[in-house]
Design a protein around this motif. Structure first.
Motif, PDB file in Angstrom:
ATOM      1  N   GLU A   1       0.819  -1.209   0.000  1.00 36.93           N
ATOM      2  CA  GLU A   1       0.000   0.000   0.000  1.00 36.93           C
ATOM      3  C   GLU A   1       0.859   1.267   0.000  1.00 36.93           C
ATOM      4  OE1 GLU A   1      -3.041   2.806   0.223  1.00 36.93           O
ATOM      5  OE2 GLU A   1      -3.052   0.715  -0.412  1.00 36.93           O
ATOM      6  N   LEU A   2       1.887   1.300   0.850  1.00 33.56           N
ATOM      7  CA  LEU A   2       2.753   2.478   0.895  1.00 33.56           C
ATOM      8  C   LEU A   2       3.574   2.613  -0.388  1.00 33.56           C
ATOM      9  CD1 LEU A   2       3.901   2.460   4.622  1.00 33.56           C
ATOM     10  CD2 LEU A   2       2.389   4.093   3.493  1.00 33.56           C
ATOM     11  N   GLY A   3       3.899   1.487  -1.007  1.00 29.41           N
ATOM     12  CA  GLY A   3       4.582   1.539  -2.301  1.00 29.41           C
ATOM     13  C   GLY A   3       3.700   2.205  -3.351  1.00 29.41           C
ATOM     14  N   ILE A   4       2.418   1.839  -3.361  1.00 29.40           N
ATOM     15  CA  ILE A   4       1.470   2.430  -4.305  1.00 29.40           C
ATOM     16  C   ILE A   4       1.279   3.919  -4.014  1.00 29.40           C
ATOM     17  CG2 ILE A   4      -0.958   2.446  -5.007  1.00 29.40           C
ATOM     18  CD1 ILE A   4      -0.951  -0.600  -4.618  1.00 29.40           C
ATOM     19  N   GLN A   5       1.152   4.253  -2.716  1.00 29.03           N
ATOM     20  CA  GLN A   5       0.971   5.657  -2.330  1.00 29.03           C
ATOM     21  C   GLN A   5       2.151   6.525  -2.760  1.00 29.03           C
ATOM     22  OE1 GLN A   5       0.085   6.069   1.851  1.00 29.03           O
ATOM     23  NE2 GLN A   5      -1.735   4.789   1.724  1.00 29.03           N
ATOM     24  N   ASN A   6       3.332   5.926  -2.834  1.00 26.05           N
ATOM     25  CA  ASN A   6       4.525   6.657  -3.236  1.00 26.05           C
ATOM     26  C   ASN A   6       4.808   6.518  -4.734  1.00 26.05           C
ATOM     27  OD1 ASN A   6       6.260   7.813  -0.760  1.00 26.05           O
ATOM     28  ND2 ASN A   6       5.138   6.010  -0.083  1.00 26.05           N
TER      29      ASN A   6
END
Length: 212
Positions: free
Chosen positions: A110-115
């Motif tokens: 999720e944090l990879g996608i957000q970034n």
């Protein structure tokens, strides 16, 4: 104070699961009180720490929100107090480790996608988030990390990460994706152990090793 979104609640649950996993692992090896707390702590925050460092989110989560420190401490104390209730420590350790693995895979992807990271990188970040705490735990407990053995461990994270990206691209509701992904990772890990499914291993014969 941490915002109690569904994502953050999952992150806290993953922290709890890995803290219990670390505490049980330490007690299995008859470590003292200090050792139990250290193993529980590094198991719980190891994956999240490397995740935050890699995406440039510093100070890392547990340094900004002391609730993680208090939560790990409380969970570790409870694990010590109720250790006799956990009759089958190895089974309990496996269960909590699998839960933590599933939840932390979500947070990493999720944090990879957000970034705005590439999907492959996001899956890799999810895998590292899910497995790194266990790697540190096993190294400190003088064991070969599970991720390097035949057990289906990182592979479960990768499949879960692929499921996350697939359903994300379909536009499915985020909370539903979180649940599907975590359950996917946990179920794969449980089934792999139950039915003795593992990746092939390769090794040199003792004779060849001695010749070298």
């Amino acid at each position: 104070m941490i915002e109690l979104s569904f994502f953050n609640i999952l992150d806290l649950l993953g922290t709890v699961a890995f803290a219990i996993s670390g505490a049980l692992s330490a007690m299995n090896r008859r470590l003292d009180l200090f050792g139990i707390f250290i193993i529980a702590f590094v198991t719980a925050i190891g994956g999240g720490t490397i995740r935050d460092i890699l995406i440039g989110s510093t100070p890392v989560t547990w340094m900004e929100n002391t609730i993680y420190i208090y939560l790990i401490g409380l969970v570790t104390i409870l694990a010590i107090i109720f250790r006799k209730k956990l009759d089958h420590l190895k089974k309990s350790l496996f269960l909590f480790d699998s839960i933590g693995l599933g939840i932390f895979t979500i947070t990493g992807v999720e944090l990879g996608i957000q970034n705005n990271l590439n999907p492959i990188i996001s899956i890799t970040l999810g895998t590292m988030t899910g497995t790194f705490g266990g790697v540190v735990r096993d190294i400190l407990c003088n064991e070969i990390p599970v991720i390097f053995r035949k057990e289906i461990y990182a592979t479960a994270c990768i499949v879960g990460g692929l499921a996350f990206i697939f359903f994300y691209e379909l536009g499915m509701a985020q909370d539903v994706i979180y649940i599907i992904t975590s359950v996917t990772v946990i179920v794969i890990r449980l089934l792999a152990v139950k039915f003795h499914i593992s990746l092939p291993s390769f090794y040199l014969s003792q004779e060849n090793t001695l010749q070298k």
